[in-house]
Write an enzyme that holds these catalytic residues in place. Structure first.
Site, short mmCIF file in Angstrom:
data_model
loop_
_atom_site.label_atom_id
_atom_site.label_comp_id
_atom_site.label_asym_id
_atom_site.label_seq_id
_atom_site.Cartn_x
_atom_site.Cartn_y
_atom_site.Cartn_z
N ASP A 152 42.03 17.21 46.87
CA ASP A 152 41.01 17.42 47.86
C ASP A 152 41.02 16.07 48.99
O ASP A 152 40.50 16.20 49.98
CB ASP A 152 39.59 17.33 47.24
CG ASP A 152 39.24 18.75 47.03
OD1 ASP A 152 40.13 19.78 46.67
OD2 ASP A 152 38.15 19.01 46.67
N HIS A 168 49.37 53.40 35.46
CA HIS A 168 48.23 54.28 35.77
C HIS A 168 47.31 54.40 34.70
O HIS A 168 47.93 54.66 33.76
CB HIS A 168 48.65 55.68 36.55
CG HIS A 168 47.53 56.66 36.76
ND1 HIS A 168 46.88 56.52 37.99
CD2 HIS A 168 47.16 57.64 36.40
CE1 HIS A 168 46.11 57.33 38.12
NE2 HIS A 168 46.54 58.07 36.94
#
Ligand code: FAD
Ligand code: NAD
Length: 490
Positions: free
Chosen positions: A326, A458
């Site tokens: 940061d 799936h």
């Protein structure tokens, strides 16, 4: 690089700051055989030094713990009945919920201490200050100040919340993100300044836990401008449906304490209004902790916003001194800082390493979650890059239906000529986890067709990514293609 274990006060590398940027850099330096020390100033409420910086102590981790608990609480109250599960007498034990959060934080921060020990990183609780290349002043929490000699110094002192003159944080009625993570009662009426990432995440927490009114005052007229417009539209609708009252183009001009409440005055379209709230949360961004991390004689160069100036390899203007996380340009995200930490450690060891700043994933952990990587449609248009897009709604995904969360979509943007994926934008249940598939694909240079030709299990939510990639080619199976999908745009 040869380690010099055993000597005191002389190190190959001294890291200042043990957030996700600094502690990751320190561990990798030690793994690469360098004698490494990491100075960190963080102390918990009991005054105990804690590793992990903002992310583990007052950011990513505690916020996600509260998001999880609050989501379960609202699901029990509002969603279980749809599944035929009847629950009576649901009540909130906020003390236990907060204790769970604290326990998660402590487990993880203790875990970093264990990793330091296992890798041979010397943890020095206290304040560090760069004196000049190769010399760092240490003011320890206990004991006398001393000077450390280091072949290399890595600055990783992170960031802190921006404060507003119109709403000074008092830790009681007006809170920053740390205060908003630690509330011991659920406030009834809450205002938040800033409808950005923290405002939306913490606003969601306290709304789900029972706040009756939740107003978010946002100065900009556009909601989440960094997010693709397709996702932004769905997000605004969903959040407003949940009771987050987002007031765009609104500025808080004054606050004052009135009989145990905070009276907030704001301006919208030239009109002034005011109302009392139980709590006001200020979440208008963060600024780098660059003040006093270096002696003036060191001549560490900052940019006009106070970030330490670095090149793409996180080298500062002082030879042998790097800065990461940061504290330097780029998105303020834990994983961005951590990747910079690894890059810098590898480069100090003489290895080739870089960070691909075009592929930093972003997630907002609301419900639905918002996740994206790469460029938005607006960015591609501004850059004049021709692209094709494919989109698939979760309403047509069996697993999302089974979860009871069919809201949201996945959108893939691919280069019109090469079909290479340029951006993936998601809103929906668990999309923070789906985003990694897009990131892996993009970092390997995948085309939309590569994803379309991959077999997905799936029923899974990830099939929506598969279908969105197929839609780029104009051939999604389980959705009627909208006009414009699969067609080139610019
Ligand atoms: P920090 O984590 O701020 O660590 C810096 C450390 O340096 C601190 O321990 C500090 O005490 C210490 N320090 C400062 N000055 C000195 C000094 N002079 N001497 C010694 N030590 C010093 N990011 C995400 O990617 N995902 C999320 O979900 C997420 N959620 C967040 C939620 C909240 C509420 C907040 C506030 C932030 C969140 N972030 C999130 C952002 C993330 O926390 C930061 O990007 C990340 O912590 C930056 O890491 P860093 O190592 O650069 O700095
Ligand atoms: P932010 O930049 O995300 O949002 C701040 C918002 O406040 C912006 O929309 C801005 O327009 C608005 N604003 C600024 N001044 C204002 C004013 N005077 N009045 C009204 N609105 C105003 O910043 P944040 O939410 O404070 O978060 C800080 C940083 O922490 C972010 O950079 C983010 O990357 C990081 N963070 C990340 C996550 C995550 O990855 N999920 C979560 C929380 C925080």
């Amino acid at each position: 690089m040869a380690g010099r274990k055993g000597e005191t006060g002389r190190y190959d590398v001294v890291v200042i700051g043990a957030g996700p940027a600094g502690y990751v850099a320190a561990i990798r330096c030690a793994q690469l055989g360098m004698k490494t020390a990491c100075i960190d100033d963080w102390r918990d409420e009991a005054g105990k030094p804690r590793l992990g910086g903002t992310c583990l102590n007052a950011g990513c981790i505690p916020s996600k713990a509260l998001l999880e608990s609050s989501e379960l609480y609202q699901a029990v109250r509002n969603e279980f009945a749809d599944h035929g599960i009847r629950v009576r007498g649901v009540s909130l034990d906020l003390a236990t919920l907060q204790a769970r959060k604290t326990s998660i934080v402590e487990t993880l921060t203790d875990g970093i201490a264990t990793l330091f020990q296992a890798n041979g990183v010397e943890w020095l609780p206290g304040r560090g200050r760069l004196l000049e290349a190769g010399r760092v002043a240490l003011t320890p929490h206990k004991g006398k100040a001393r000077t450390l000699e280091a072949g290399h110094v890595i600055l990783a002192t992170g960031s802190r919340p921006i404060s507003l003159d119109s709403a000074p944080v008092d830790g009681e009625l007006i809170l920053d993100s740390s205060g908003a993570l630690a509330l011991d009662t659920v406030p009834k009426r809450v205002a938040i300044i800033g409808a950005g990432v923290i405002g939306l995440e913490l606003g969601s927490v306290w709304k789900r836990l029972g706040a009756e009114q939740m107003i978010l005052f946002e100065a900009q007229t556009e909601f989440l401008p960094m997010v693709d417009a397709s996702v932004r539209r769905v997000a605004l609708r969903e959040f407003e449906r949940q009771g987050l009252d987002i007031r765009l183009g609104t500025r808080v001009t004054a606050t004052r304490r009135v009989r145990g409440k905070v009276e907030v005055t704001w301006q919208h379209n030239g009109d002034a209004e005011k109302q009392s709230f139980d709590r006001l949360i200020v979440a208008v961004g963060r600024i780098p902790n660059s003040h006093d991390i270096a002696a003036p004689e060191a001549r560490l160069l900052l940019d006009e916003w106070g970030y330490v100036h670095v090149n793409e390899h996180c080298e500062t203007n002082i030879p042998g001194v790097h800065a990461i996380g940061d504290l330097v340009r780029g998105p303020m995200l834990a994983h961005k800082g951590a990747e910079e930490g690894i890059m810098v450690a590898e480069r100090i060891a003489g290895h080739a390493a870089f960070v691909d700043y075009d592929l930093v994933p972003s997630v907002i952990y609301t419900h639905p979650e918002i996740a994206w990587i790469g460029r938005t449609e607006a960015e591609l248009k501004n850059a004049g890059i021709a692209f094709r897009s494919g989109q698939f709604p979760f309403s047509a995904n069996g697993r999302a239906r089974a979860h009871g969360h069919p809201e949201g979509l996945i959108r893939v943007l691919a280069d019109a000529e090469t079909d290479r994926i340029l951006g993936v934008h998601m809103i929906g249940d668990c999309v923070s986890e789906l985003l990694s598939a897009a990131g892996v694909g993009m970092s390997l240079g995948a085309s939309a067709e590569d994803i379309a030709l991959t077999m997905f299990a799936h029923p899974t939510l990830s099939e929506a990514f598969h279908e969105a990639a197929m839609a780029v080619g104009g051939h999604a199976i389980h959705a009627v293609m909208k006009r414009g999908q699969g067609k080139a745009g610019a």
